[in-house]
Design an enzyme around this catalytic site. Structure first.
Site, short mmCIF file in Angstrom:
data_model
loop_
_atom_site.label_atom_id
_atom_site.label_comp_id
_atom_site.label_asym_id
_atom_site.label_seq_id
_atom_site.Cartn_x
_atom_site.Cartn_y
_atom_site.Cartn_z
CD GLU A 1 -2.94 1.27 2.22
OE1 GLU A 1 -3.72 2.24 2.25
OE2 GLU A 1 -3.03 0.29 3.00
CD GLU B 1 1.89 8.08 4.79
OE1 GLU B 1 2.47 9.13 4.41
OE2 GLU B 1 0.81 7.68 4.33
CG ASP C 1 10.13 8.89 -3.07
OD1 ASP C 1 9.13 8.33 -3.54
OD2 ASP C 1 10.73 9.81 -3.65
CG ASP D 1 -1.62 15.66 -2.27
OD1 ASP D 1 -2.43 16.25 -3.01
OD2 ASP D 1 -0.87 16.24 -1.47
CE LYS E 1 -3.22 25.90 -5.10
NZ LYS E 1 -2.38 26.82 -4.29
CG ASP F 1 -12.06 12.51 -2.55
OD1 ASP F 1 -10.95 12.77 -3.08
OD2 ASP F 1 -12.36 12.88 -1.40
CB THR G 1 -10.08 5.34 3.76
OG1 THR G 1 -10.58 6.27 2.78
CG2 THR G 1 -9.53 4.09 3.07
CE LYS G 2 -8.33 11.00 8.10
NZ LYS G 2 -7.23 11.63 8.88
CD GLU H 1 -14.74 4.70 0.27
OE1 GLU H 1 -15.52 4.22 -0.55
OE2 GLU H 1 -13.80 4.05 0.79
#
Length: 232
Positions: free
Chosen positions: A59, A84, A111, A134, A138, A170, A204-205, A207
């Site tokens: 993940e 992470e 990374d 993320d 922009k 999303d 997930t949070k 979501e």
């Protein structure tokens, strides 16, 4: 550009504030030496690491790790590596690993592109999860999105034939650009997420927040075609 710089010259993440609670500080100090794998330019031996020959799912960007821990607990015969760079999230997942007595989950705090390039052998990973990364909304930041070529070529090269990559967002513009990148990546074939033989995914949070804000959730699944050789 040298091979070592092909994928991570532009970072796909931003380091956020690393303020941790006292319990997170304690969990990180006590548990990270045994559960966080140090970054290395030497490839991991999955069978040696987990003590079995089970499939390995990675993940990328697990956030606070709630979904990661739930998936690992629900699938004790499979192995998991979470990547992470947000240390409070790493600390939180370390606590969950201990609380749930998980033996099939390790963390790499580095990374993700470096980890895929150096620490995973070609055709070695059974699945890749990218849940609510993320979106870099922009336009000037689009170059930082994880799921774009050649990043997807690298990731696909580490997936074994018949393995998958699963992406959820999303942010519709990111979904559209990721779909184009994954569709253009050799050896990957699109599958409907519900028809790709994938296990149920916990909400997930991010979501929940998206649904509460009436944002459209897009889930993509791509399978590496059987017989495909690694191309990166």
């Amino acid at each position: 550009m040298p091979d070592s710089d092909r994928y991570s010259a532009i970072k796909t993440f931003a380091r956020r504030s690393a303020r941790m609670t006292e319990s997170q500080k304690r969990d990180y100090a006590e548990l990270s030496p045994s559960l966080c794998l140090p970054f290395s330019e030497a490839a991991l031996n999955f069978a040696g690491l987990f003590g079995n020959a089970g499939p390995v799912t990675v993940e990328i960007g697990f956030g606070n790790g709630d979904a990661t821990a739930q998936i690992a607990e629900a699938n004790p015969d499979s192995n998991y590596i979470g990547i992470e760079v947000y240390r409070p999230g790493v600390a939180r997942l370390l606590g969950e690993i201990q609380r749930r007595s998980l033996r099939n989950l390790f963390i790499v705090e580095h990374d993700a592109l470096d980890v895929f390039e150096y620490m995973f052998l070609p055709d070695s990973v059974s699945g890749v999860h990218v849940f609510f990364p993320d979106p870099w909304p922009k336009k000037r930041h689009h170059k930082r999105r994880l799921l774009q070529r050649p990043h997807t070529d690298l990731i696909a090269s580490r997936i074994a034939a018949g393995g998958y990559i699963r992406f959820v967002t999303d942010w519709l513009p990111y979904a559209e650009s990721a779909k184009a990148a994954l569709g253009d990546t050799p050896a990957l074939v699109s599958r409907a997420a519900g028809n790709a033989g994938l296990a149920a995914r916990p909400e997930t949070k991010f979501e929940r927040r998206g649904r509460e804000a009436a944002q459209e959730i897009t889930e993509l699944a791509y399978i590496k075609a059987p017989g495909s050789a690694h191309l990166a």
